[in-house]
Design a protein around this motif. Structure first.
Motif, mmCIF file in Angstrom:
data_model
loop_
_atom_site.group_PDB
_atom_site.id
_atom_site.type_symbol
_atom_site.label_atom_id
_atom_site.label_comp_id
_atom_site.label_asym_id
_atom_site.label_seq_id
_atom_site.Cartn_x
_atom_site.Cartn_y
_atom_site.Cartn_z
ATOM 1 N N PRO A 364 0.806 -1.227 0.000
ATOM 2 C CA PRO A 364 0.000 0.000 0.000
ATOM 3 C C PRO A 364 0.839 1.277 0.000
ATOM 4 O O PRO A 364 1.942 1.320 0.557
ATOM 5 N N LEU A 365 0.304 2.287 -0.636
ATOM 6 C CA LEU A 365 0.913 3.609 -0.596
ATOM 7 C C LEU A 365 0.675 4.248 0.764
ATOM 8 O O LEU A 365 -0.349 3.990 1.413
ATOM 9 N N ILE A 366 1.616 5.063 1.193
ATOM 10 C CA ILE A 366 1.429 5.854 2.410
ATOM 11 C C ILE A 366 0.912 7.215 1.964
ATOM 12 O O ILE A 366 1.657 8.015 1.381
ATOM 13 N N PHE A 367 -0.360 7.482 2.212
ATOM 14 C CA PHE A 367 -0.959 8.723 1.733
ATOM 15 C C PHE A 367 -0.648 9.884 2.669
ATOM 16 O O PHE A 367 -0.508 9.720 3.881
ATOM 17 N N ARG A 368 -0.532 11.060 2.066
ATOM 18 C CA ARG A 368 -0.205 12.275 2.799
ATOM 19 C C ARG A 368 -1.432 12.769 3.563
ATOM 20 O O ARG A 368 -2.383 13.301 3.005
#
Length: 384
Positions: A364-368
């Motif tokens: 998963p991406l680490i969202f801002r």
């Protein structure tokens, strides 16, 4: 610094006013600091007006209002009005969220020169996924309004592995929106993007195809639409002259008033950048130790020190050098003369070999967002 030495320092031409870190989007490549949740006490309207006046007095002519999302500041129109009266060329760098026709009219009356609208992709599904919110249709509406009110139509698409295959569609969307300028901005791997490198770094074949298409459209749209495309640092063997040199052209003021030679410099250890609440812009630029830290070439170590190209690139990016080697004085590892260059080659090769495999792509991406910022901040505190 003595007057004779001070006269040698070029004065800032570009002021980037990061008005806030508040933003309705959650882009995983955002250049805002990962620990943005710890940044408190945004500058007041009065503080910003003083900064604008002091920077203009020093000779700054270009002014960018950015964030976060600058539209979240209710005093934006007042700041634009003052900037116009001071003689700045003003740029609004925005996602378009928080903008409507009434506000665009107000910006026009205030004297705003330029609006740049960012998109995350050419398709609604991917755009909204990367942004973390349903923004695509609104962005298109805002792009049409920008054109309606006589602004140069400037679109920005940040490229990475998730959307690199959309370059043709991105450019066709830009043509449909009657863009005058399109920036195919390559992701810079600091801030949030650094934490998402393996998920965002494009493959070599993606990059080659994107570059080919960009060049084709540059030729096809010559005289009609200006297309800017730059190869990502990690795929080069010579560094770029980052920010046109540390403390040479660009001055960034972050939301809490911290002054930076580039918007990623806050992460560098051992530096305590001055704040406009405590010092004048003139003192910060000319006399503060941290703005002089990497100015020029006297700070350089080998191989930069004896390199015959050191005045071309000034050693490359200090933040990239720190993140990839642990020492901001080292050569930018993008450079093939750097003893750390092989590490970048290995990372690019690793991504090239694993891209497309489910177990790799499903990470998963680490969202801002503030929640993730607090998590990362707490984790970093534990390791100190």
């Amino acid at each position: 610094m003595a007057g004779s030495e001070q006269n040698k320092i070029p004065q800032p031409l570009w002021l980037l006013a990061e008005l806030t870190y508040a933003c309705p989007l959650q882009c995983p490549y955002c250049s805002n600091p990962v620990e943005m949740a710890s940044v408190k006490n945004e500058l007041s309207t009065g503080d910003w007006l003083r900064v604008l006046r002091e920077a203009r007095k020093m000779g700054a002519t270009q002014l960018g209002f950015s964030g976060g999302e600058p539209l979240t500041r209710i005093d934006l129109e007042e700041l634009i009005t003052e900037a116009r009266q001071l003689g700045f060329y003003t740029n609004l760098i925005t996602s378009g969220i928080g903008m409507d026709e009434k506000r665009i009219k107000a910006f026009k009356q205030a004297g705003l020169d330029h609006i740049q609208v960012s998109f995350q992709a050419s398709s609604e599904e991917l755009n909204n996924f990367i942004a973390g919110t349903n923004t695509f249709e609104h962005k298109k509406e805002m792009a049409h309004l920008v054109k309606k009110y006589g602004y140069p139509m400037v679109l920005c698409f940040v490229l990475h592995r998730k959307n690199e295959d959309q370059v043709k569609d991105i450019l066709e969307l830009s043509i449909a929106l009657e863009a005058d300028y399109v920036e195919l901005a390559t992701t810079q791997y600091y801030g949030w993007a650094y934490h998402n490198r393996e998920q965002l770094l494009p493959t070599k074949s993606q990059l080659a195809n994107a570059e080919k298409i960009a060049k084709e459209y540059q030729k096809k749209m010559e005289g009609k639409m200006k297309i800017y495309y730059v190869i990502p640092d990690y795929f080069e063997d010579r560094p770029k002259k980052c920010m046109d040199g540390w403390g040479n052209v660009f001055l960034t003021i972050s939301p809490d008033g911290t002054a930076l030679p580039c918007h990623a410099a806050r992460q560098l250890p051992g530096l305590e950048f001055p704040n406009v609440k405590d010092h004048s812009v003139s003192w910060i630029w000319n006399d503060s130790p941290d703005f002089n830290k990497f100015r020029g070439t006297s700070w350089m170590k080998e191989p930069c020190k004896s390199c015959d190209e050191k005045h071309k690139d000034l050693g490359g990016c200090r933040c990239q050098a720190y993140m990839l080697t642990g020492d901001a004085k080292n050569a930018d590892p993008v450079c093939k003369k750097s003893p750390h260059h092989q590490e970048i080659i290995e990372l690019v090769d690793k991504v090239d070999g694993l891209a497309g495999k489910p177990e790799f792509e499903e990470k998963p991406l680490i969202f801002r967002n503030m929640k993730n910022s607090k998590k990362i901040g707490a984790k970093n505190s534990e390791t100190i």
